[in-house]
Design a protein around this motif. Structure first.
Motif, mmCIF file in Angstrom:
data_model
loop_
_atom_site.group_PDB
_atom_site.id
_atom_site.type_symbol
_atom_site.label_atom_id
_atom_site.label_comp_id
_atom_site.label_asym_id
_atom_site.label_seq_id
_atom_site.Cartn_x
_atom_site.Cartn_y
_atom_site.Cartn_z
ATOM 1 N N LEU A 187 -111.531 -12.349 14.874
ATOM 2 C CA LEU A 187 -110.119 -11.480 15.519
ATOM 3 C C LEU A 187 -110.970 -10.503 16.985
ATOM 4 O O LEU A 187 -111.473 -9.769 16.332
ATOM 5 N N TYR A 188 -110.513 -11.355 18.094
ATOM 6 C CA TYR A 188 -110.908 -10.402 18.779
ATOM 7 C C TYR A 188 -110.222 -9.914 19.846
ATOM 8 O O TYR A 188 -109.113 -10.367 19.887
ATOM 9 N N PRO A 189 -109.031 -8.484 19.269
ATOM 10 C CA PRO A 189 -108.090 -8.610 20.250
ATOM 11 C C PRO A 189 -108.385 -8.013 22.154
ATOM 12 O O PRO A 189 -108.758 -7.439 22.005
ATOM 13 N N VAL A 190 -107.656 -8.229 22.776
ATOM 14 C CA VAL A 190 -108.204 -8.309 24.417
ATOM 15 C C VAL A 190 -107.090 -7.912 24.852
ATOM 16 O O VAL A 190 -105.983 -8.442 24.456
ATOM 17 N N TYR A 191 -107.313 -7.536 25.702
ATOM 18 C CA TYR A 191 -106.607 -6.937 27.465
ATOM 19 C C TYR A 191 -106.822 -7.366 28.783
ATOM 20 O O TYR A 191 -107.884 -6.713 28.911
ATOM 21 N N VAL A 192 -105.817 -7.781 29.346
ATOM 22 C CA VAL A 192 -106.884 -8.643 31.163
ATOM 23 C C VAL A 192 -105.978 -7.718 31.777
ATOM 24 O O VAL A 192 -104.546 -8.411 31.836
ATOM 25 N N MET A 193 -106.435 -6.712 32.524
ATOM 26 C CA MET A 193 -106.282 -5.898 33.727
ATOM 27 C C MET A 193 -106.077 -7.144 34.671
ATOM 28 O O MET A 193 -106.478 -7.107 35.592
ATOM 29 N N ASP A 194 -104.351 -7.421 34.461
ATOM 30 C CA ASP A 194 -104.110 -8.072 35.748
ATOM 31 C C ASP A 194 -103.512 -7.424 36.780
ATOM 32 O O ASP A 194 -102.058 -7.554 36.958
ATOM 33 N N GLY A 195 -103.656 -7.596 38.037
ATOM 34 C CA GLY A 195 -103.093 -6.831 39.274
ATOM 35 C C GLY A 195 -101.622 -7.653 39.402
ATOM 36 O O GLY A 195 -101.128 -6.867 40.470
ATOM 37 N N ASP A 196 -101.915 -8.923 39.164
ATOM 38 C CA ASP A 196 -100.608 -10.202 40.245
ATOM 39 C C ASP A 196 -99.743 -10.527 38.939
ATOM 40 O O ASP A 196 -98.428 -10.518 39.512
ATOM 41 N N CYS A 197 -99.676 -9.225 37.940
ATOM 42 C CA CYS A 197 -98.318 -9.655 37.235
ATOM 43 C C CYS A 197 -97.512 -8.964 37.577
ATOM 44 O O CYS A 197 -97.522 -7.499 38.304
ATOM 45 N N TYR A 198 -96.457 -8.657 37.042
ATOM 46 C CA TYR A 198 -94.865 -7.445 37.626
ATOM 47 C C TYR A 198 -95.119 -6.373 37.282
ATOM 48 O O TYR A 198 -95.172 -5.154 38.029
ATOM 49 N N GLN A 199 -95.920 -6.079 35.825
ATOM 50 C CA GLN A 199 -96.223 -4.666 35.830
ATOM 51 C C GLN A 199 -97.164 -4.492 36.400
ATOM 52 O O GLN A 199 -96.847 -2.738 36.574
ATOM 53 N N LEU A 200 -97.874 -4.103 37.002
ATOM 54 C CA LEU A 200 -98.876 -3.711 37.297
ATOM 55 C C LEU A 200 -98.725 -4.094 39.993
ATOM 56 O O LEU A 200 -99.237 -2.383 40.004
ATOM 57 N N LYS A 201 -98.816 -4.594 39.636
ATOM 58 C CA LYS A 201 -97.567 -5.245 40.967
ATOM 59 C C LYS A 201 -96.794 -4.515 42.046
ATOM 60 O O LYS A 201 -96.866 -4.024 42.853
ATOM 61 N N HIS A 202 -95.690 -4.104 40.547
ATOM 62 C CA HIS A 202 -95.370 -3.378 41.448
ATOM 63 C C HIS A 202 -94.160 -1.758 40.319
ATOM 64 O O HIS A 202 -93.716 -1.522 40.325
ATOM 65 N N CYS A 203 -95.734 -1.124 40.290
ATOM 66 C CA CYS A 203 -95.723 0.317 39.251
ATOM 67 C C CYS A 203 -95.891 1.709 40.031
ATOM 68 O O CYS A 203 -96.504 1.535 41.709
ATOM 69 N N SER A 204 -95.563 2.815 39.550
ATOM 70 C CA SER A 204 -96.259 3.815 40.232
ATOM 71 C C SER A 204 -97.255 4.610 39.579
ATOM 72 O O SER A 204 -98.009 3.657 38.619
ATOM 73 N N ALA A 205 -97.835 5.502 40.661
ATOM 74 C CA ALA A 205 -98.397 6.367 39.654
ATOM 75 C C ALA A 205 -98.881 6.512 38.421
ATOM 76 O O ALA A 205 -99.104 7.092 37.164
ATOM 77 N N LEU A 206 -97.100 6.930 38.511
ATOM 78 C CA LEU A 206 -96.234 7.921 36.331
ATOM 79 C C LEU A 206 -96.386 5.982 35.659
ATOM 80 O O LEU A 206 -97.216 6.606 34.675
ATOM 81 N N GLY A 266 -102.051 6.575 45.540
ATOM 82 C CA GLY A 266 -103.386 6.629 45.560
ATOM 83 C C GLY A 266 -104.230 7.160 44.397
ATOM 84 O O GLY A 266 -103.324 8.202 43.397
ATOM 85 N N PRO A 267 -104.845 7.845 44.801
ATOM 86 C CA PRO A 267 -105.449 8.668 43.258
ATOM 87 C C PRO A 267 -105.142 10.410 43.794
ATOM 88 O O PRO A 267 -105.060 11.465 42.921
ATOM 89 N N LYS A 268 -104.458 10.606 45.397
ATOM 90 C CA LYS A 268 -103.581 11.640 45.685
ATOM 91 C C LYS A 268 -102.058 12.205 44.758
ATOM 92 O O LYS A 268 -101.913 12.855 44.277
ATOM 93 N N ASP A 269 -101.664 11.132 44.902
ATOM 94 C CA ASP A 269 -100.582 10.767 43.377
ATOM 95 C C ASP A 269 -100.989 11.028 42.389
ATOM 96 O O ASP A 269 -99.958 10.801 41.492
ATOM 97 N N CYS A 270 -101.881 11.124 41.753
ATOM 98 C CA CYS A 270 -102.263 11.070 40.128
ATOM 99 C C CYS A 270 -102.705 12.222 39.544
ATOM 100 O O CYS A 270 -102.463 12.645 38.777
ATOM 101 N N LYS A 271 -102.734 13.132 40.796
ATOM 102 C CA LYS A 271 -102.902 14.309 40.187
ATOM 103 C C LYS A 271 -101.703 15.049 40.121
ATOM 104 O O LYS A 271 -100.620 15.356 40.768
#
Length: 303
Positions: free
Chosen positions: A58-77, A247-252
């Motif tokens: 069994l291989y548990p996998v996660y794909v970081m998909d930049g086009d999915c809604y959760q990443l395409k419209h997310c904030s730094a938080l 960007g990086p500044k917003d993550c501080k």
């Protein structure tokens, strides 16, 4: 245990074909929004499938998909919340003898590459019931690819206590679906007994299917992101056109209201449930339903 009404053990089989290429079952569970071990019917099905044959994996996998809604419209938080969730999920899997394999890119390309590399015979994932266009097209493509490659794929409805399709059927048709909480509670009362939550898999459950050689070969590879800026941007959208743009500044110096991860969610729930007076008198906060969107609702970490 549940934090919100978004879990179920009801399963929906989307498509299946019997794989005859391998004599052992090699299952992959594709984590998407249900980043948890507890009450995860798709993960448990993949685990049981792998255990049915000698040498199963069994291989548990996660794909970081930049086009999915959760990443395409997310904030730094929210991006930080997702990172915390993935780190916590990887730790939880390691605690039971497994690990999380993380890749970045288009799932319709990244998943088939892993299937070929690991000789995958079965795929499971939590169904996306949002109706979001990209998610529908992505899942349809993945299932078609599974069909072409003779991989058995099953999708499980566990975003809500009962599947959204069941609510529509109980209402009569889509036009009669309740638009108010009072009417929804009336429909909910007719849905039948709420299924009990499923226990998280244990180290003993994983023990027969651990691929020690693969674990050694991938040590230090395919790891979860360490920070929000490790997450990918949309593939075909210029960075300047992404909203919100951060960007990086917003993550501080971030000040999260909610910490990411199933273990943190369980800890928070336990603390709240220990307050007997608060539990007995709980009611919905008198705020606008759009005033605050808990990232738990975007990534569905509820255990």
């Amino acid at each position: 245990m549940r934090i919100t009404a978004v879990l179920s053990s009801a399963a929906l089989s989307i498509m299946s074909n019997t794989n005859t290429k391998n004599t052992k079952n090699v299952a992959m569970h594709w984590f998407r929004k249900g980043l948890r071990l507890q009450d995860n019917p798709a993960l448990l099905h993949a685990l049981e499938t792998a255990k049915k044959t000698e040498g199963g994996r069994l291989y548990p996998v996660y794909v970081m998909d930049g086009d999915c809604y959760q990443l395409k419209h997310c904030s730094a938080l929210k991006a930080n919340f997702l990172v915390e969730c993935l780190i916590d999920l990887d730790k939880s899997l390691k605690d039971v003898g497994s690990r999380l394999y993380v890749v970045s890119g288009d799932p319709t390309k990244e998943l088939p590459a892993l299937w070929e590399n690991w000789d995958v015979t079965h795929l499971t994932f939590e169904a996306d019931e949002t109706g979001e266009p990209y998610a529908k097209a992505r899942d349809e493509s993945v299932m078609n690819l599974c069909n072409e490659k003779d991989i058995e794929v099953k999708s499980f409805c566990s975003e809500t206590i009962f599947s959204l399709e069941d609510y529509v059927k109980k209402s009569g048709n889509l036009a009669k679906v309740p638009a108010t909480m009072g009417k929804f509670q009336g429909i909910f009362g007719k849905m039948g007994k709420v299924p009990n939550p499923l226990n998280a898999p244990t180290k003993e459950d994983f023990k027969p299917i651990i691929d020690k050689e693969q674990t050694r070969e991938t040590k230090g590879k395919m790891l979860p992101p360490k920070r929000a800026t490790d997450l990918p941007w949309p593939r075909d959208t210029p960075k300047a056109d992404v909203t919100p743009n951060w960007g990086p500044k917003d993550c501080k110096n971030l000040t999260p209201i909610t910490r990411g991860g199933e273990s943190k969610a369980q800890e928070s729930l336990s603390k709240s449930m220990a307050k007997a007076t608060w539990v007995a008198g709980f009611e919905k906060p008198k705020t606008s339903c759009t005033s605050y969107v808990d990232p738990c609702l975007l990534f569905l970490i509820q255990p």
